[in-house]
Design an enzyme around this catalytic site. Structure first.
Site, PDB file in Angstrom:
ATOM      1  CG  HIS A 246      -0.187   0.027   2.522  1.00 14.00           C
ATOM      2  ND1 HIS A 246       0.342   1.175   3.070  1.00 14.00           N
ATOM      3  CD2 HIS A 246       0.131  -0.973   3.376  1.00 14.00           C
ATOM      4  CE1 HIS A 246       0.947   0.883   4.209  1.00 14.00           C
ATOM      5  NE2 HIS A 246       0.840  -0.422   4.416  1.00 14.00           N
TER       6      HIS A 246
ATOM      7  CG  ASN B 256       3.243   3.667   6.418  1.00 18.34           C
ATOM      8  OD1 ASN B 256       2.539   3.376   5.452  1.00 18.34           O
ATOM      9  ND2 ASN B 256       3.646   2.749   7.291  1.00 18.34           N
TER      10      ASN B 256
ATOM     11  CD  GLU C 120       2.057  -5.376   8.069  1.00 17.75           C
ATOM     12  OE1 GLU C 120       2.294  -6.585   7.865  1.00 17.75           O
ATOM     13  OE2 GLU C 120       2.775  -4.457   7.639  1.00 17.75           O
ATOM     14  NE  ARG C 121       5.319  -9.440  13.184  1.00 18.31           N
ATOM     15  CZ  ARG C 121       6.627  -9.267  13.385  1.00 18.31           C
ATOM     16  NH1 ARG C 121       7.374  -8.753  12.417  1.00 18.31           N
ATOM     17  NH2 ARG C 121       7.179  -9.603  14.530  1.00 18.31           N
TER      18      ARG C 121
ATOM     19  CE1 TYR D 186       5.551  -5.192  13.839  1.00 17.76           C
ATOM     20  CE2 TYR D 186       3.911  -4.595  12.195  1.00 17.76           C
ATOM     21  CZ  TYR D 186       5.200  -4.962  12.522  1.00 17.76           C
ATOM     22  OH  TYR D 186       6.136  -5.111  11.522  1.00 17.76           O
TER      23      TYR D 186
ATOM     24  CE  LYS E  60       7.053   1.622  12.327  1.00 22.15           C
ATOM     25  NZ  LYS E  60       7.247   1.402  10.878  1.00 22.15           N
TER      26      LYS E  60
ATOM     27  CG  ASN F   6       5.586  -8.104   8.262  1.00 27.29           C
ATOM     28  OD1 ASN F   6       6.710  -8.594   8.253  1.00 27.29           O
ATOM     29  ND2 ASN F   6       5.317  -6.962   8.876  1.00 27.29           N
TER      30      ASN F   6
END
EC number: 5.4.2.11
Length: 232
Positions: A9, A15, A114-115, A117, A125, A186
Site C-alpha cells: 500500500h 507511516n 498486515e502482521r 503488532y 517507533k 509482512n
C-alpha cells in the site's frame, strides 16, 4: 504465462507519523495516494483480470487508485469490490443482475492483512526504540518467529497467508489471469517467500517500498520466470 503484481500500500498517515500500524485501519496520506497513482501509470502495459487486497482501507485504497487512474489496466472493465460466499462479513448486498465480463473483481480478505503488532500498535517507533532498545525492536520487527508482545510473528503471518495464496490466488495464475495483490509489508513478504523459495533467515531482510509494484512473470505451474521491480 501470467503476471502476478504485488504492491505494498501507499504511504499511510501512520507511516508518515512513524507509528506501528498493524491492524489499525489507517487511511493513505496524500503522498500515499500519489504513490498509487504513479503505480497505475507504471502498470499501464499490464492488463489486470482480478485483484486481491487485505480488509484494511490503506490496501483497498491503493488497489482502487491503481486500477482506476490508468484505464488501460482494466481493459475497460469496472473494478467492483466483491466478497467470497463464505466470507462472514458478506451479506449478499453486492448481488445484482449484471454482466460479470464487464467487471474487474476486487476481493478483500483478512488473510492478507498486515502482521498484528499487538501491544506495539499505535506506538511511535523512535520512542519504542528508546524504551526497549534498538536490538530488541529490530528483533520484533525483522525476525521470522519472534512475536512482539501480544502480536504475530512473520511466521504466524505466513501460516495464514499460505493456504489462501496457494489455493485462491495461484488458482487464477494457473488459469492465465494477470493478478494484482495490494497488501502489506509482512503479508507480501510471506508471498515472496513462497515465490522465491526464501529461507527463514532471508525473508525478514526483504525490503518493500510503499507504492512500488513488483511484477512476477509466472508459467502455468506458477513457477517464476522473471521479476521486475518498477521503481522510479
Amino acid at each position: 504465462m501470467a503476471h502476478l503484481i504485488l504492491i505494498r500500500h501507499g504511504q499511510s498517515l501512520w507511516n508518515a507519523a512513524n507509528k506501528f500500524t498493524g491492524w489499525v485501519d489507517v487511511p493513505l496520506s496524500e503522498r500515499g495516494r500519489a504513490e498509487a497513482t504513479i503505480a497505475s501509470c507504471k502498470l499501464r502495459d499490464y492488463r489486470v483480470n482480478v485483484c486481491f487486497t487485505s480488509m484494511l482501507m490503506r490496501a483497498i485504497e491503493t488497489a482502487v487508485i491503481t486500477l482506476t487512474e490508468c484505464d488501460d489496466i482494466c481493459g475497460g472493465k469496472i473494478p467492483i469490490i466483491k466478497h467470497e460466499a463464505d466470507d462472514e462479513n458478506w451479506h449478499g448486498w453486492d448481488n445484482y443482475d449484471g454482466d460479470p465480463a464487464a467487471e474487474l473483481p476486487i476481493y478483500p480478505t483478512a488473510t492478507l492483512d498486515e502482521r498484528y503488532y499487538g501491544d506495539l500498535q499505535g506506538l511511535d517507533k523512535a520512542e519504542t526504540t528508546a524504551k526497549y532498545g534498538k536490538e530488541q525492536v529490530q528483533i520484533w520487527r525483522r525476525s521470522y518467529s519472534v512475536r512482539p508482545p501480544g502480536g504475530e510473528s512473520l511466521e504466524d503471518t505466513r501460516k495464514r497467508v499460505y493456504p489462501y495464496f496457494t489455493n485462491r490466488i495461484l488458482g487464477h495464475i494457473k488459469q492465465g489471469d494477470n493478478v494484482l495483490v495490494a497488501a502489506h509489508g509482512n503479508s507480501l513478504r510471506s508471498i515472496i517467500m513462497i515465490l522465491e523459495t526464501l529461507s527463514e533467515e532471508e525473508v525478514p531482510k526483504v525490503e518493500l517500498a510503499t507504492g512500488v509494484p513488483i511484477v512476477y512473470e509466472l508459467d502455468k505451474a506458477a513457477h517464476m520466470l522473471s521479476k521486475a521491480v518498477l521503481t522510479n
